[in-house]
Motif scaffolding. Structure first.
Motif, PDB file in Angstrom:
ATOM      1  N   MET A   1       7.363   1.553   3.253  1.00 36.47           N
ATOM      2  CA  MET A   1       6.766   0.409   3.302  1.00 36.47           C
ATOM      3  C   MET A   1       5.341   0.595   3.034  1.00 36.47           C
ATOM      4  SD  MET A   1       6.686  -3.127   3.795  1.00 36.47           S
ATOM      5  CE  MET A   1       7.992  -3.419   4.785  1.00 36.47           C
ATOM      6  N   GLU A   3       3.636   2.189   0.776  1.00 37.24           N
ATOM      7  CA  GLU A   3       3.787   2.205  -0.752  1.00 37.24           C
ATOM      8  C   GLU A   3       3.642   0.711  -1.253  1.00 37.24           C
ATOM      9  OE1 GLU A   3       6.052   3.994   0.567  1.00 37.24           O
ATOM     10  OE2 GLU A   3       5.553   5.947   0.343  1.00 37.24           O
ATOM     11  N   TRP A   4       4.186  -0.066  -0.826  1.00 37.11           N
ATOM     12  CA  TRP A   4       4.332  -1.320  -0.919  1.00 37.11           C
ATOM     13  C   TRP A   4       3.011  -2.125  -0.602  1.00 37.11           C
ATOM     14  CZ3 TRP A   4       7.331  -3.323  -4.625  1.00 37.11           C
ATOM     15  CH2 TRP A   4       8.812  -2.846  -4.910  1.00 37.11           C
ATOM     16  N   LEU A   7       0.216  -1.031  -2.836  1.00 36.10           N
ATOM     17  CA  LEU A   7       0.364  -1.831  -4.057  1.00 36.10           C
ATOM     18  C   LEU A   7      -0.465  -3.178  -4.023  1.00 36.10           C
ATOM     19  CD1 LEU A   7       1.397  -2.218  -7.005  1.00 36.10           C
ATOM     20  CD2 LEU A   7       3.606  -3.014  -5.838  1.00 36.10           C
ATOM     21  N   PHE A   8       0.229  -4.012  -2.855  1.00 34.89           N
ATOM     22  CA  PHE A   8      -0.022  -5.287  -2.843  1.00 34.89           C
ATOM     23  C   PHE A   8      -1.811  -5.464  -2.382  1.00 34.89           C
ATOM     24  CE2 PHE A   8       4.379  -5.866  -2.774  1.00 34.89           C
ATOM     25  CZ  PHE A   8       4.467  -6.760  -3.941  1.00 34.89           C
ATOM     26  N   LEU A  24       4.059 -10.828  -4.818  1.00 33.48           N
ATOM     27  CA  LEU A  24       4.833 -10.530  -4.002  1.00 33.48           C
ATOM     28  C   LEU A  24       6.363 -11.458  -4.173  1.00 33.48           C
ATOM     29  CD1 LEU A  24       6.326  -9.060  -1.510  1.00 33.48           C
ATOM     30  CD2 LEU A  24       4.807 -10.961   0.055  1.00 33.48           C
ATOM     31  N   THR A  27       8.288 -10.490  -7.102  1.00 27.97           N
ATOM     32  CA  THR A  27       9.233  -9.219  -6.884  1.00 27.97           C
ATOM     33  C   THR A  27      10.002  -9.424  -5.884  1.00 27.97           C
ATOM     34  OG1 THR A  27       6.860  -8.006  -7.050  1.00 27.97           O
ATOM     35  CG2 THR A  27       8.811  -6.836  -5.861  1.00 27.97           C
ATOM     36  N   LYS A  28       9.893 -10.392  -4.934  1.00 30.29           N
ATOM     37  CA  LYS A  28      11.093 -10.375  -3.944  1.00 30.29           C
ATOM     38  C   LYS A  28      12.314 -11.284  -4.624  1.00 30.29           C
ATOM     39  CE  LYS A  28      10.155 -11.492   0.242  1.00 30.29           C
ATOM     40  NZ  LYS A  28       9.719 -12.024   1.490  1.00 30.29           N
ATOM     41  N   SER A  44      12.530  -2.490   1.536  1.00 32.02           N
ATOM     42  CA  SER A  44      11.865  -2.963   2.830  1.00 32.02           C
ATOM     43  C   SER A  44      10.626  -4.007   2.448  1.00 32.02           C
ATOM     44  CB  SER A  44      10.943  -1.556   3.069  1.00 32.02           C
ATOM     45  OG  SER A  44      10.033  -1.028   2.193  1.00 32.02           O
ATOM     46  N   VAL A  45      10.502  -4.154   1.219  1.00 30.97           N
ATOM     47  CA  VAL A  45       9.605  -5.062   0.591  1.00 30.97           C
ATOM     48  C   VAL A  45      10.018  -6.559   1.158  1.00 30.97           C
ATOM     49  CG1 VAL A  45      10.513  -5.333  -1.676  1.00 30.97           C
ATOM     50  CG2 VAL A  45       7.904  -6.070  -1.370  1.00 30.97           C
ATOM     51  N   LEU A  48       8.296  -8.340   3.935  1.00 33.94           N
ATOM     52  CA  LEU A  48       6.884  -8.558   3.802  1.00 33.94           C
ATOM     53  C   LEU A  48       7.017  -9.992   3.660  1.00 33.94           C
ATOM     54  CD1 LEU A  48       4.897  -6.114   1.600  1.00 33.94           C
ATOM     55  CD2 LEU A  48       4.620  -6.717   3.964  1.00 33.94           C
ATOM     56  N   HIS A 169      -6.089   0.135   1.300  1.00 34.18           N
ATOM     57  CA  HIS A 169      -5.122   0.048   2.062  1.00 34.18           C
ATOM     58  C   HIS A 169      -5.566   0.324   3.556  1.00 34.18           C
ATOM     59  CE1 HIS A 169      -1.082   0.128   3.933  1.00 34.18           C
ATOM     60  NE2 HIS A 169      -1.013   1.284   3.885  1.00 34.18           N
TER      61      HIS A 169
END
Length: 263
Positions: A1, A3-4, A7-8, A24, A27-28, A44-45, A48, A169
């Protein structure tokens, strides 16, 4: 998670929270298509929410009330966040600087003799150098970081042996932790800029001074002919803003103590 989120958070800082929310969603949708065809396991994304990393609106208009500013300052004071992250968020709050301007601040940008912080044009969003005065309180925050062994960056990251600045982050993760402790409407570090501008305007600070504090380029004739940064006026405004923040924090502390005594 993580890493996601990295990224965002990067998309939100480098473009906008709205763009992070859009990416997002796309992507989803793409990953959802793959899941429905059993091509992948649920990543895991998919857990989110847009509100966690961005916004569903193209523009935010959140202006913090002073009592909210006080609660956030108190939460920062009482948190177990690293010194670099804690002081970086405080500097963003006190200066109205952009996230990246504060996070990536270098020691060479600070003129301690003349008490000026200069963000180079290479690091400025507008491509023009930003000069901000350093008040006593800002200097204390920055000087505290001299104990950390970072040769170049004021807010060096322990994860990189202090050779690189803390990441966006790290800031966003800290804000999520702070938000979880506070019972208030969602807020982000970028809201400090809008809040500073609004509350100082209410105190009678002139618009061109506020614009310089935010690192904005002035329009019209001022943009062409006036290279003055109104350093003294900025300093007075920053001192006034710090007093508002501290008074709000002290009031928040009193309310918390009173609530504890009556509970």
């Amino acid at each position: 998670m993580d890493e996601w989120l990295t990224l965002f958070d990067g998309i939100a800082e480098n473009t906008s929270p709205y763009n992070a929310g859009v990416v997002l969603k796309v992507t989803k949708r793409a990953l959802g298509w793959c899941m429905r065809r059993e091509l992948i396991n649920p990543p895991s994304v998919m857990n989110l929410e847009v509100s966690t990393i961005g916004t569903s609106k193209s523009q935010r208009d959140r202006v913090l009330e002073l009592h909210e500013v006080g609660l956030i300052w108190m939460a920062i004071e009482n948190t177990k966040l690293s010194l670099a992250v804690r002081n970086c968020i405080k500097l963003i709050m006190l200066t109205g600087a952009r996230n990246s301007e504060a996070r990536e601040a270098k020691w060479k940008e600070f003129d301690f003799d003349n008490r000026i912080w200069t963000v180079s044009k290479e690091r400025s969003k507008t491509g023009v150098a930003i000069r901000r005065p350093l008040t006593d309180d800002m200097l204390q925050l920055v000087n505290t970081m001299k104990s950390a062994p970072s040769p170049n960056y004021v807010f060096g990251s322990m994860d990189n042996d202090f050779k690189k600045p803390i990441t966006t982050h790290a800031i966003q993760r800290a804000v999520r932790r702070l938000r979880a402790k506070l019972n208030m409407e969602e807020w982000r570090v970028h809201d400090f800029r809008r809040t500073l501008a609004t509350r100082l305007s209410e105190q009678g600070v002139q618009p061109h001074v506020v614009e310089k504090m935010l690192g904005h380029s002035l329009g019209g004739v001022l943009a062409i002919y006036n290279r003055h940064d109104w350093i003294n006026e900025q300093r007075e405004a920053y001192d006034a803003w710090y007093q508002l923040v501290i008074q709000a924090a002290e009031a928040a502390a009193r309310r918390i103590t009173e609530d504890q005594q009556t509970s």
